[in-house]
Design an enzyme around this catalytic site. Sequence first.
Site, short mmCIF file in Angstrom:
data_model
loop_
_atom_site.label_atom_id
_atom_site.label_comp_id
_atom_site.label_asym_id
_atom_site.label_seq_id
_atom_site.Cartn_x
_atom_site.Cartn_y
_atom_site.Cartn_z
N HIS A 1 0.87 -1.18 0.00
CA HIS A 1 0.00 0.00 0.00
C HIS A 1 0.91 1.23 0.00
CE1 HIS A 1 -2.49 -2.86 2.45
NE2 HIS A 1 -3.52 -2.28 1.88
N GLU B 1 -10.93 -6.69 -4.39
CA GLU B 1 -10.77 -7.77 -3.41
C GLU B 1 -12.03 -7.85 -2.55
OE1 GLU B 1 -6.93 -7.82 -1.43
OE2 GLU B 1 -7.89 -8.48 0.41
N ASP C 1 -6.06 -13.61 9.42
CA ASP C 1 -4.90 -13.51 8.51
C ASP C 1 -3.73 -14.40 8.94
OD1 ASP C 1 -6.11 -11.75 6.75
OD2 ASP C 1 -5.30 -9.95 7.71
N ASP D 1 -1.09 -12.52 2.35
CA ASP D 1 -1.69 -11.46 3.17
C ASP D 1 -1.89 -12.09 4.54
OD1 ASP D 1 -2.93 -9.30 4.19
OD2 ASP D 1 -4.45 -9.10 2.62
N ASP E 1 2.28 1.98 3.38
CA ASP E 1 3.27 1.03 3.94
C ASP E 1 4.67 1.52 3.59
OD1 ASP E 1 1.00 -0.56 4.21
OD2 ASP E 1 1.52 -1.82 2.48
N ASP F 1 -5.03 -13.64 -2.40
CA ASP F 1 -4.39 -13.34 -1.13
C ASP F 1 -4.49 -14.61 -0.29
OD1 ASP F 1 -3.65 -10.82 -1.78
OD2 ASP F 1 -4.82 -9.81 -0.22
N ASP G 1 -11.10 -11.95 10.75
CA ASP G 1 -10.10 -11.98 9.69
C ASP G 1 -8.74 -12.09 10.39
OD1 ASP G 1 -9.01 -11.79 7.18
OD2 ASP G 1 -9.11 -9.61 7.09
N HIS H 1 -11.29 -13.88 3.64
CA HIS H 1 -12.46 -13.06 3.32
C HIS H 1 -13.61 -13.95 2.85
CE1 HIS H 1 -9.81 -9.25 2.49
NE2 HIS H 1 -9.62 -9.77 3.69
N GLU I 1 -9.36 -13.54 -1.46
CA GLU I 1 -8.61 -13.82 -0.23
C GLU I 1 -9.32 -14.91 0.56
OE1 GLU I 1 -6.80 -10.64 1.88
OE2 GLU I 1 -7.21 -11.50 3.83
C1 XUL Z 1 -7.67 -6.49 4.47
C2 XUL Z 1 -6.89 -6.90 3.30
C3 XUL Z 1 -6.02 -5.86 2.69
C4 XUL Z 1 -5.98 -5.90 1.20
C5 XUL Z 1 -5.21 -4.75 0.59
O1 XUL Z 1 -8.44 -7.47 5.03
O2 XUL Z 1 -6.95 -8.04 2.89
O3 XUL Z 1 -4.76 -6.01 3.23
O4 XUL Z 1 -5.41 -7.08 0.75
O5 XUL Z 1 -5.71 -3.52 0.97
CO CO Z 2 -5.98 -8.99 1.29
#
Ligand code: XUL
Ligand code: CO
Length: 444
Positions: free
Chosen positions: A109, A240, A317, A347, A112, A304, A315, A279, A276
């Site tokens: 991003h 996404e 991750d 991710d 970042d 992702d 989430d 998600h 993702e």
């Molecule tokens: C948030 C997510 C983000 C996107 C990019 O849940 O997945 O990191 O991948 O903005």
């Molecule tokens: Co993501």
Amino acid sequence: MARSLFVGEREYFPGIGPIAFEGRESDNPLAFKFYDSAHVVGDKTMEEHLRFAVCYWHTFCGKGADPFGENTQIFPWDEPAEPMAAAHARMDAAFELFTKLGVPYYCFHDRDMAPEGDSVAESEANLATMVDAAAERQRATGMKLLWGTANLFGHPRYMNGAATNPDFAVVTHAAAQVKAALDATVALGGENYVFWGGREGYASLLNTNTKREIEHLAMFLHKARDYGRSIGFKGTFLVEPKPMEPSKHQYDFDAQTVIGFLRHFDLAGDFKLNVEANHATLAGHSFAHDLQMSVDAGLLGSIDANRGDPQNGWDTDQFPVDLYDAVHALLVVLAGGGLRSGGLNFDAKVRRESVDLEDIFIGHIGGMDTFARALTVAHAISGNSGIAERREARYASFDAGEGAAFERGELDLAALRDLAATAGEPAHTSGKQEWYENLVNQYL
Ligand code: XUL
Ligand code: CO
């Protein structure tokens, strides 16, 4: 492919060298057991199939804080107090990890990579400076950018939304950020550009005009697409999907919602999906489901890779280590023709209790090994198991005769009724789910 390492003036991961493939008998936690980048599976190497990417945000910006507790991960690249000096240190650490891990791609991003300034112009200048630094490191190492994106969710101005904010002034700031992030992505040769709309949704229907907000989102994406194409971006724009978190309801709820949106607003020619895993599960689906919907629509862009926790709905991750899940995902991806210009972007973040520098490597090694192993399994299933043929055979009644006429649209409802009346009750045909499931396990 042999790659050069980037180790800047300071080595951030001392004692950790390039991660090598040592095979499943190895007891070295800092070695690959299954990912052998040059190993050929079918018509491509593992590296070409899997196109791994490391994300900048979790790995170098996340520090382990959660809503109940402060940072636990105090890493050396955070030492400089001045924001641009910290950005340079973070970039050195990032390229050191990317190259030692041996991934071909990374994702970022805008915020970042470079800190927000006091004005739009200062933020643009900060990003441009860091993009020059990243370009230099890409040239030195051969690292490539899978995708860039703009963080349109962290700053307080976006609390009511970015492109869908009820205040037009906020929408213009979102546009300024996306413009600069597209410039950065093009300058770094990015193969895709992502939109994830964490704040593009609502907290309450009582204060929200959803129709207007969704139309604004579509208009915003059209203008971003036009700008990207005007500066020479030839890659794919990606949306996404995510159903919620941080917003209560997000407009990009899941793959099918996004597919409908892209088609309705005439965006499907330039946009695809970045699916993702966590998600999809947050939306009540499996990872493979959202991949399948995207493949069916011809709109799978990129992935992702991560996982949630089965005992809660957040989430989280986490790094993907569930082999069964990864096999299901890659069965869909392989049948759909592979990742093309997409990739597998981790991710994912190590747990806040994982506070050693090596834990970041160990997390990525586990994810890469999981997908490498899953690739071998999914490739064997696709080629040898007969699953695909058996699945197609279930639809044989549509391959000829009246079934084929139905698919061509030649039978009206009354004609269908007459066929039912003439033929009587259909035979009961087994779905054979357990047969399919057992076969997948046989290949694991
Ligand atoms: C948030 C997510 C983000 C996107 C990019 O849940 O997945 O990191 O991948 O903005
Ligand atoms: Co993501």
